[in-house]
Motif scaffolding. Sequence first.
Motif, PDB file in Angstrom:
ATOM      1  N   ASP A   1      10.854  -4.826 -18.918  1.00 28.76           N
ATOM      2  CA  ASP A   1       9.567  -4.943 -19.617  1.00 28.76           C
ATOM      3  C   ASP A   1       9.427  -6.307 -20.289  1.00 28.76           C
ATOM      4  N   ASP A   2      10.486  -6.730 -20.975  1.00 31.96           N
ATOM      5  CA  ASP A   2      10.417  -7.976 -21.741  1.00 31.96           C
ATOM      6  C   ASP A   2      10.258  -9.198 -20.842  1.00 31.96           C
ATOM      7  N   LEU A   3      10.870  -9.162 -19.671  1.00 32.77           N
ATOM      8  CA  LEU A   3      10.805 -10.311 -18.768  1.00 32.77           C
ATOM      9  C   LEU A   3       9.522 -10.350 -17.945  1.00 32.77           C
ATOM     10  N   GLY A   4       8.808  -9.238 -17.889  1.00 30.40           N
ATOM     11  CA  GLY A   4       7.594  -9.184 -17.087  1.00 30.40           C
ATOM     12  C   GLY A   4       7.798  -8.647 -15.689  1.00 30.40           C
ATOM     13  N   LEU A   5       9.014  -8.201 -15.364  1.00 35.01           N
ATOM     14  CA  LEU A   5       9.243  -7.621 -14.038  1.00 35.01           C
ATOM     15  C   LEU A   5       8.448  -6.334 -13.861  1.00 35.01           C
ATOM     16  N   SER A   6       8.402  -5.510 -14.900  1.00 30.38           N
ATOM     17  CA  SER A   6       7.653  -4.253 -14.808  1.00 30.38           C
ATOM     18  C   SER A   6       6.175  -4.521 -14.556  1.00 30.38           C
ATOM     19  N   ALA A   7       5.649  -5.578 -15.171  1.00 25.01           N
ATOM     20  CA  ALA A   7       4.236  -5.916 -14.975  1.00 25.01           C
ATOM     21  C   ALA A   7       3.977  -6.394 -13.550  1.00 25.01           C
ATOM     22  N   ILE A   8       4.927  -7.134 -12.975  1.00 27.28           N
ATOM     23  CA  ILE A   8       4.777  -7.574 -11.590  1.00 27.28           C
ATOM     24  C   ILE A   8       4.689  -6.374 -10.656  1.00 27.28           C
ATOM     25  N   LEU A   9       5.470  -5.326 -10.962  1.00 23.88           N
ATOM     26  CA  LEU A   9       5.552  -4.138 -10.111  1.00 23.88           C
ATOM     27  C   LEU A   9       4.688  -3.015 -10.673  1.00 23.88           C
TER      28      LEU A   9
ATOM     29  N   ASN B   1      15.440  -1.149  -8.797  1.00 17.25           N
ATOM     30  CA  ASN B   1      14.686  -0.632  -7.655  1.00 17.25           C
ATOM     31  C   ASN B   1      13.300  -0.210  -8.125  1.00 17.25           C
ATOM     32  N   ALA B   2      12.334  -0.281  -7.218  1.00 12.93           N
ATOM     33  CA  ALA B   2      10.983   0.186  -7.523  1.00 12.93           C
ATOM     34  C   ALA B   2      10.360   0.729  -6.244  1.00 12.93           C
ATOM     35  N   VAL B   3       9.600   1.809  -6.364  1.00 10.64           N
ATOM     36  CA  VAL B   3       8.883   2.360  -5.217  1.00 10.64           C
ATOM     37  C   VAL B   3       7.449   2.660  -5.625  1.00 10.64           C
ATOM     38  N   ARG B   4       6.546   2.445  -4.686  1.00  8.34           N
ATOM     39  CA  ARG B   4       5.125   2.759  -4.869  1.00  8.34           C
ATOM     40  C   ARG B   4       4.595   3.210  -3.523  1.00  8.34           C
ATOM     41  N   GLY B   5       4.341   4.520  -3.397  1.00  3.54           N
ATOM     42  CA  GLY B   5       3.985   5.057  -2.090  1.00  3.54           C
ATOM     43  C   GLY B   5       5.159   4.906  -1.145  1.00  3.54           C
ATOM     44  N   ASP B   6       4.905   4.305   0.027  1.00  5.24           N
ATOM     45  CA  ASP B   6       5.994   4.077   0.975  1.00  5.24           C
ATOM     46  C   ASP B   6       6.571   2.673   0.848  1.00  5.24           C
ATOM     47  N   ARG B   7       6.144   1.922  -0.180  1.00  9.70           N
ATOM     48  CA  ARG B   7       6.587   0.539  -0.360  1.00  9.70           C
ATOM     49  C   ARG B   7       7.728   0.465  -1.376  1.00  9.70           C
TER      50      ARG B   7
ATOM     51  N   GLY C   1       2.368  -0.026 -11.497  1.00 11.78           N
ATOM     52  CA  GLY C   1       2.056   1.188 -10.763  1.00 11.78           C
ATOM     53  C   GLY C   1       3.231   1.782 -10.017  1.00 11.78           C
ATOM     54  N   ALA C   2       4.387   1.136 -10.090  1.00  7.42           N
ATOM     55  CA  ALA C   2       5.568   1.616  -9.364  1.00  7.42           C
ATOM     56  C   ALA C   2       6.449   2.474 -10.265  1.00  7.42           C
ATOM     57  N   THR C   3       7.244   3.327  -9.652  1.00  9.80           N
ATOM     58  CA  THR C   3       8.332   4.008 -10.344  1.00  9.80           C
ATOM     59  C   THR C   3       9.537   3.082 -10.310  1.00  9.80           C
ATOM     60  N   ILE C   4      10.083   2.751 -11.486  1.00  4.48           N
ATOM     61  CA  ILE C   4      11.090   1.693 -11.594  1.00  4.48           C
ATOM     62  C   ILE C   4      12.387   2.257 -12.162  1.00  4.48           C
TER      63      ILE C   4
ATOM     64  N   ASP D   1       0.918 -16.254  -6.080  1.00  6.36           N
ATOM     65  CA  ASP D   1       0.947 -15.733  -7.449  1.00  6.36           C
ATOM     66  C   ASP D   1       2.247 -14.981  -7.713  1.00  6.36           C
ATOM     67  N   LEU D   2       2.685 -14.185  -6.740  1.00  4.41           N
ATOM     68  CA  LEU D   2       3.927 -13.431  -6.886  1.00  4.41           C
ATOM     69  C   LEU D   2       5.123 -14.374  -6.995  1.00  4.41           C
ATOM     70  N   VAL D   3       5.196 -15.362  -6.116  1.00  4.20           N
ATOM     71  CA  VAL D   3       6.310 -16.313  -6.144  1.00  4.20           C
ATOM     72  C   VAL D   3       6.354 -17.038  -7.489  1.00  4.20           C
ATOM     73  N   GLU D   4       5.204 -17.448  -7.996  1.00  5.06           N
ATOM     74  CA  GLU D   4       5.172 -18.161  -9.276  1.00  5.06           C
ATOM     75  C   GLU D   4       5.700 -17.284 -10.411  1.00  5.06           C
ATOM     76  N   LYS D   5       5.321 -16.016 -10.443  1.00  2.00           N
ATOM     77  CA  LYS D   5       5.779 -15.120 -11.504  1.00  2.00           C
ATOM     78  C   LYS D   5       7.291 -14.898 -11.430  1.00  2.00           C
ATOM     79  N   VAL D   6       7.813 -14.759 -10.225  1.00  2.00           N
ATOM     80  CA  VAL D   6       9.252 -14.541 -10.066  1.00  2.00           C
ATOM     81  C   VAL D   6      10.031 -15.786 -10.487  1.00  2.00           C
ATOM     82  N   LEU D   7       9.583 -16.954 -10.064  1.00  2.00           N
ATOM     83  CA  LEU D   7      10.291 -18.187 -10.410  1.00  2.00           C
ATOM     84  C   LEU D   7      10.239 -18.464 -11.905  1.00  2.00           C
ATOM     85  N   ALA D   8       9.179 -18.050 -12.573  1.00  2.00           N
ATOM     86  CA  ALA D   8       9.086 -18.248 -14.021  1.00  2.00           C
ATOM     87  C   ALA D   8      10.154 -17.454 -14.759  1.00  2.00           C
TER      88      ALA D   8
END
Length: 454
Positions: free
Chosen positions: A296-304, A322-328, A306-309, A377-384
């Motif tokens: 939560d603090d790092l923002g990983l939960s926000a990137i994912l 790990n995180a899952v959302r539907g079949d993803r 709607g997923a179960t984490i 956008d995803l790559v930028e958030k992960v690299l940050a």
Amino acid sequence: MAASASSAAVTVVDDSSPGPFEGPEKLLEIWFAPSEEDVVARNLPLKGGRKGKERWTGLRQVEKSVWDNMLDEVCCKVLSVIEGEEVDAYLLSESSMFVWPHKLILKTCGTTTLLLGIPTLLRIASETCGFKGVWRCFYSRKTFMFPERQRGPHKDWTAEMSFLDKLFENSSAYTVGRMNGDHWLLYITPPSDDVLLPHALESSRALPPATHDTQLSALSASLDTTPSAFPPRRAVQPRLIPSRPDQTLEILMTQLSPAACKKFYHPSSDTPYASYPAEPVAADGDAHALGAKLSDDLGLSAILEGATIDSFLFAPCGFSQNAVRGDRYATVHVTPEEAYSYASFECNFDFAGLGADADRGLETREAVRRTSESLQDLVEKVLAIFEPAKMCITLFVSDEDEDDAGIEKNARAHEGMRQLLNPHLEARYERVDRILYSFDGYSLIFAAFQKKDR
């Protein structure tokens, strides 16, 4: 210290001994059918014994205790499980496993012996789930930092290829990227009614479980049994139900910044880095609770969103999620020791939101634009979060049918996905490699980057 077992071709390494930990993972993906719908259409027997959900079919009917036995051969343990609506996510002591009705992904780090678990995996799929063949297989990994610490076939890419070639036919193996720099290794089979060699399943059934002391030469000899010694395979009619469109991004990062590394130390650690979280759940708090707070603090939960984490903070350091959302699915793993720091982020979420639009025939150029922007956008958030000095990015994209319209659509999509970094990141990172491969059913984009101020 590494010790060689007497008269064995496998070098045994004690992961608990002092020495660096191998962060880069081995990644195996085996499809036993092209889709979940295909599994249902086959009316395969239900022998798994897993209780509680009538919807479990195919590989998902396998009980955890059965997977535990296979993972013992790989040298890792299950920490926790997400039972999703369409996929199960197993968080492991060394990375992750994801199980769908029709396919399985196993990703392991350290000195795990991933390939040695394949014969048992084939037995489980056949005897428990009724699968008599393999639809396709992928195996990949980044170059190891410490190859001398690996065990069994994993000490050398040639040995890994040789091991897999005793099981699968019509395969191709690639070294993607610079041989004298960061590169990525890939073994792949084409989609087919069965890519197993005629004797592979029977040989696997006859093998005892692999252990640390298993002689690789003896195991290979068992898999080399002459095909004519077994009855011919029964022809299986090809299934025409396609899999859902897929786009899988993997970011493999090294030389994380010191500030990023210190975030992934357990608060009970006696290292100078043990200052995060600032307000820990408890000094000896639950590893899952600490992992969830860190996410939560790092923002990983926000990137994912709607997923179960499911997150886990190791002691003294290290992080898995790990995180899952539907079949993803998505998975994150971090080795934060500064001298050999490493982090991986892998995900096939539909961040562009094209799932529904695709069925309505969204114009290709608009779909490509939205996909490209969402990837950047995803790559930028992960690299940050991880602030790596170097990284390799792989992007697997499922292709359209090979008619004229499909080829044109694929070409536009590939062009739009070449630009993985936005202008802000391009000012900070220089691209040192970019390669495009086209396979049966998939295209691969590989790119390597390093910071400009190094």
